[in-house]
Design a protein around this motif. Sequence first.
Motif, PDB file in Angstrom:
ATOM      1  N   ARG A 154      14.892   3.915  -4.339  1.00 21.43           N
ATOM      2  CA  ARG A 154      15.617   4.868  -3.196  1.00 21.43           C
ATOM      3  C   ARG A 154      17.175   4.784  -3.760  1.00 21.43           C
ATOM      4  NH1 ARG A 154      13.797   3.918   1.999  1.00 21.43           N
ATOM      5  NH2 ARG A 154      15.828   4.015   2.825  1.00 21.43           N
ATOM      6  N   ILE A 155      17.953   3.610  -4.214  1.00 19.81           N
ATOM      7  CA  ILE A 155      19.179   3.447  -4.547  1.00 19.81           C
ATOM      8  C   ILE A 155      19.412   4.103  -5.704  1.00 19.81           C
ATOM      9  CG2 ILE A 155      20.962   1.696  -5.140  1.00 19.81           C
ATOM     10  CD1 ILE A 155      19.629  -0.435  -3.322  1.00 19.81           C
ATOM     11  N   LEU A 177       4.553  11.493   2.509  1.00 17.91           N
ATOM     12  CA  LEU A 177       5.879  11.176   1.533  1.00 17.91           C
ATOM     13  C   LEU A 177       5.763  10.328   0.769  1.00 17.91           C
ATOM     14  CD1 LEU A 177       8.193  10.631   4.709  1.00 17.91           C
ATOM     15  CD2 LEU A 177       7.812  12.756   3.505  1.00 17.91           C
ATOM     16  N   TYR A 178       6.485  10.030  -0.351  1.00 24.51           N
ATOM     17  CA  TYR A 178       6.290   9.499  -1.615  1.00 24.51           C
ATOM     18  C   TYR A 178       5.928   7.921  -1.225  1.00 24.51           C
ATOM     19  CZ  TYR A 178       7.590   7.736  -6.395  1.00 24.51           C
ATOM     20  OH  TYR A 178       7.715   7.322  -7.274  1.00 24.51           O
ATOM     21  N   PRO A 179       6.273   7.174  -0.174  1.00 28.61           N
ATOM     22  CA  PRO A 179       5.876   6.005   0.062  1.00 28.61           C
ATOM     23  C   PRO A 179       4.406   5.738   0.367  1.00 28.61           C
ATOM     24  CG  PRO A 179       7.820   6.212   1.095  1.00 28.61           C
ATOM     25  CD  PRO A 179       7.652   7.518   0.768  1.00 28.61           C
ATOM     26  N   ASP A 180       3.953   6.931   0.848  1.00 28.65           N
ATOM     27  CA  ASP A 180       2.289   6.751   1.155  1.00 28.65           C
ATOM     28  C   ASP A 180       1.705   7.033  -0.045  1.00 28.65           C
ATOM     29  OD1 ASP A 180       2.895   7.351   3.807  1.00 28.65           O
ATOM     30  OD2 ASP A 180       3.244   9.552   3.845  1.00 28.65           O
ATOM     31  N   ILE A 181       1.865   7.829  -1.086  1.00 28.23           N
ATOM     32  CA  ILE A 181       1.467   7.850  -2.481  1.00 28.23           C
ATOM     33  C   ILE A 181       1.798   6.700  -3.125  1.00 28.23           C
ATOM     34  CG2 ILE A 181       1.588   9.210  -4.513  1.00 28.23           C
ATOM     35  CD1 ILE A 181       1.235  11.157  -2.471  1.00 28.23           C
ATOM     36  N   LEU A 202       9.195  12.526  -2.242  1.00 27.10           N
ATOM     37  CA  LEU A 202      10.490  12.185  -1.472  1.00 27.10           C
ATOM     38  C   LEU A 202      10.403  11.081  -0.404  1.00 27.10           C
ATOM     39  CD1 LEU A 202      11.683  15.814  -0.641  1.00 27.10           C
ATOM     40  CD2 LEU A 202      11.782  14.759  -2.959  1.00 27.10           C
ATOM     41  N   PHE A 203      11.481  10.546  -0.363  1.00 27.44           N
ATOM     42  CA  PHE A 203      11.442   9.479   0.815  1.00 27.44           C
ATOM     43  C   PHE A 203      12.114  10.463   2.007  1.00 27.44           C
ATOM     44  CE2 PHE A 203      12.131   6.574  -2.896  1.00 27.44           C
ATOM     45  CZ  PHE A 203      11.189   5.757  -2.655  1.00 27.44           C
TER      46      PHE A 203
END
Length: 511
Positions: A20-21, A321-325, A365-366
Amino acid sequence: MNAQIWIVDFGSQYTQLIARIYRELGYKSEILTIEQSFEFLKHEKPGLLILSGGPQSVFEDSTDYSPYFNQGFPVLGICYGMQLMAQHFGGTVHKGTIGEYGKSKVHDLNNTFKVNNEFIAWMSHSDHVSICPKEFDVFLKSENDLIAGIKHQSLNFWGLQFHPEVIHTVRGKEILLHFVDKIGLEKNWHNEEIYQTCLDEVDDIGDEYVLCAFSGGVDSLVAASIAHKKLGKKLYCFFVDHGLLRPQDYKHIELLKNKSQLNIETIDAREIFLSKLESVSDPEKKRKIIGTTFIEVFDQKVKEFEETKDIKFTYLLQGTLYPDIIESHSPHKKGGKSVTIKSHHNVGGLPEKMNLKLLEPLKSLFKDEVRKIGSFLDLEHSWLYRHPFPGPGLGIRILGAIDSVKIEQVQKSDQILLEELVESGFYNKCWQSLTVHIPQKTVGVKGDARAYEEVICVRIVGSRDGMTATWSHVPYEVLDKISSRITNEVSGITRVVYDITSKPPGTIEWE
Ligand code: XMP
């Protein structure tokens, strides 16, 4: 793989923050499993490889990591990653006896980070590097005189024992920036690229019909708006009214029907959902019933379209979203270390059961990136910055068995909460706000009479992604107004409580 920064996930709870950063700083970064990284390295090289922290100990890890260190690209090891690097180059890792956890002062021996020789950093380790490898120098030390940072004398290899990605590390972002500056990486992650990545995902659909399970929340709205650009009328958005929605959801969907270009149809499924949920009080059972009923409702819709309109859907569009993946192939899961806290779903299971192909334009994506690209799609700010609302809706905000009286109590109290937060300007300062029905009668006085009625809990939290959260310090006057309006305007409620639990340990939703 066109990311410059590859982050190998050794299982730290902070790995996503690193990505993210760096993305916020303008560098495309991807999180990879160890296996994926080895596979990619056979054909390509990263601009910077980051080895994340992890819960394990180098003493239990016999993998040969030389592909990370013998190909000449820069490597940054964080926490466990630094220990792996030190061990690989012949240093010594000491089994943990005196771990360091939480904030700790770090001495920057040569002022490498230009932070006046010391800074506060977030530590979370029990093992530590006790002897620095020969070709490396120690450049950071913790206040306990442990090695907190090492760097190679001639190559671009660095190790940090602390977590620069965690917000408690003062100037952590600048520290992460230091490494990309040092190796001269060029920025390649701007809103235009992000947007293009999403458009590419829906490029090859051809002439097929697409069904979108549409909640009106930011993820499904942005996903649908992207797909609409390519598909136009071939995209059908179905909004399921399961009877567990708030007044604001009904208003919002009507607004979108009128103001967006999307083809949105509401499916009135209140009866079927509510009859299946009757007398069910176990949270997991409620979630499962809601999930499978979603599948039934969509299944019926697909059949109806085939039979009456001769339209056959080939794809299901989802706002994944990306976190789910990433979470679905997290090392935690593989090792079986994670437990199901709650079975989250919106329409999970749909494609498999209904023979649909998946279309997930936001899958890299986040959430903050999704909101940013909303501006390319002419979506209004207030649509993009709505608070998240879970798929099971009020079904998980009414504790225990659900009935129409409780649904109305949560609907009315939620509306009051919304109005007061918008009025006070607090709505946009928090991540999520909600009311919960607590089926516990307590004694009160209403007018001159004794009341023996139930409780509404107000929960307002700040968060960046819903994974952790802190309860919001809303001004007393605002809470006061919310409380007196709820007790005055919602019948059957005499008491309002405010939830002051952060996550962890409390989750955001109560069930
Ligand atoms: P918890 O309660 O696990 O929630 O702290 C974290 C975030 O996820 C949302 N949530 C869900 N979203 N389907 C969803 O789409 C679900 O089943 C679900 N359960 C929780 C929650 O509102 C918060 O934003």
